[in-house]
Write a protein that holds these residues in place. Structure first.
Motif, short mmCIF file in Angstrom:
data_model
loop_
_atom_site.label_atom_id
_atom_site.label_comp_id
_atom_site.label_asym_id
_atom_site.label_seq_id
_atom_site.Cartn_x
_atom_site.Cartn_y
_atom_site.Cartn_z
N GLU A 147 0.82 -1.20 0.00
CA GLU A 147 0.00 0.00 0.00
C GLU A 147 0.86 1.26 0.00
OE1 GLU A 147 -3.07 0.64 -0.39
OE2 GLU A 147 -4.03 -1.32 -0.23
N SER A 148 2.04 1.18 0.57
CA SER A 148 2.92 2.35 0.60
C SER A 148 3.84 2.43 -0.62
CB SER A 148 3.76 2.35 1.89
OG SER A 148 4.64 1.23 1.91
N GLY A 149 3.63 1.51 -1.58
CA GLY A 149 4.38 1.56 -2.84
C GLY A 149 5.69 0.79 -2.87
N GLN A 150 5.98 0.05 -1.81
CA GLN A 150 7.22 -0.72 -1.74
C GLN A 150 6.95 -2.16 -2.18
OE1 GLN A 150 9.55 0.27 1.95
NE2 GLN A 150 7.75 1.52 2.43
N THR A 151 6.71 -2.32 -3.48
CA THR A 151 6.20 -3.60 -4.00
C THR A 151 7.22 -4.73 -3.93
OG1 THR A 151 6.78 -2.90 -6.25
CG2 THR A 151 4.54 -2.45 -5.49
#
Length: 243
Positions: A147-151
């Protein structure tokens, strides 16, 4: 993606019979329902600070139960405060402290406070990265990172969750979702099948499996599952209306 998958929290020991509303009255805190609002976010913190209750008189398990009850009635801010208090009163680096941190992360996740959630899960894993709570912490951390973009990190932690507990269905579902997002539909299908075999079958699981099947060219089965997911969604909506 469901709250069950994204914000898994511990079950606690439960309060026994179902209740209509939350009644904050663990004996260790000596709370009178006539004197306080049971869903006031300041009750637990203010009471402990005001009376300066020694840590050996505070039941960490009762505090966790209070936090879980706040979660059940969607009082997530109050839950975060209660779980943090539980973690502080627990023995340092104990399983009780770890459980409190995992639950605090889940409450932050419900509020979409991803940085706070990530911090809570990392603290839980610092305490013990191979305990009974570790797989839940890794699974929830993976979702918060996503969700915070740290895939990239999200996939790594979802794989770690499966390594810790291969019978944790939410971990398999998480891993399948992240793999599918990377275009690895075959691997994702295996994960979804594992999650379903372990009893984790809901609308989101069926929908994601249908999407994976479509990606690998199994259109007929994908369509069947998509219809099944729609029926499950309608049934859930009807049950909600009836309640």
């Amino acid at each position: 993606m469901t709250d069950e998958r994204s914000h898994k929290f511990s079950e606690g020991e439960g309060f026994g019979d179902p209740y209509d509303e939350f009644d904050l009255d663990p004996p260790e805190l000596e709370v009178s329902p006539d004197e306080v609002d049971p869903v006031d976010s300041r009750v637990v913190t203010d009471l402990l600070d005001r009376q300066a209750i020694p840590s050996d008189r505070v039941s960490v398990k009762d505090l966790v139960e209070v936090g879980l009850s706040y979660m059940q009635i969607n009082r997530f801010e109050q839950a975060t405060e209660t779980f943090e208090r539980a973690a502080r009163f627990a023995d340092e680096d104990s399983l009780d402290a770890q459980e409190a941190w995992v639950n605090k992360g889940a409450a932050h996740g419900q509020l979409e406070e991803w940085d706070e959630a990530i911090g809570s899960y990392r603290e839980a894993l610092r305490i013990d990265d191979d305990s009974e709570h570790a797989a839940t912490a890794e699974t929830n951390l993976a979702y918060a990172l996503w969700e915070s973009g740290q895939t990239e990190q999200a996939l790594e932690h979802s794989e770690r969750a499966v390594e810790i507990d291969q019978r944790f269905p939410q971990a398999w579902f998480n891993r399948g979702f992240f793999l599918l997002e990377r275009g690895l539909a075959e691997d994702a299908l295996n994960c979804f099948d594992n999650a379903i075999r372990l009893g984790f079958r809901n609308v989101q699981v069926v929908e994601e499996k249908a999407r994976a099947l479509e990606e690998v060219g199994e259109d007929e089965e994908a369509e069947r599952l998509a219809e099944e997911a729609e029926e499950m969604r309608k049934q859930a909506e009807q049950e909600l209306v009836q309640e």
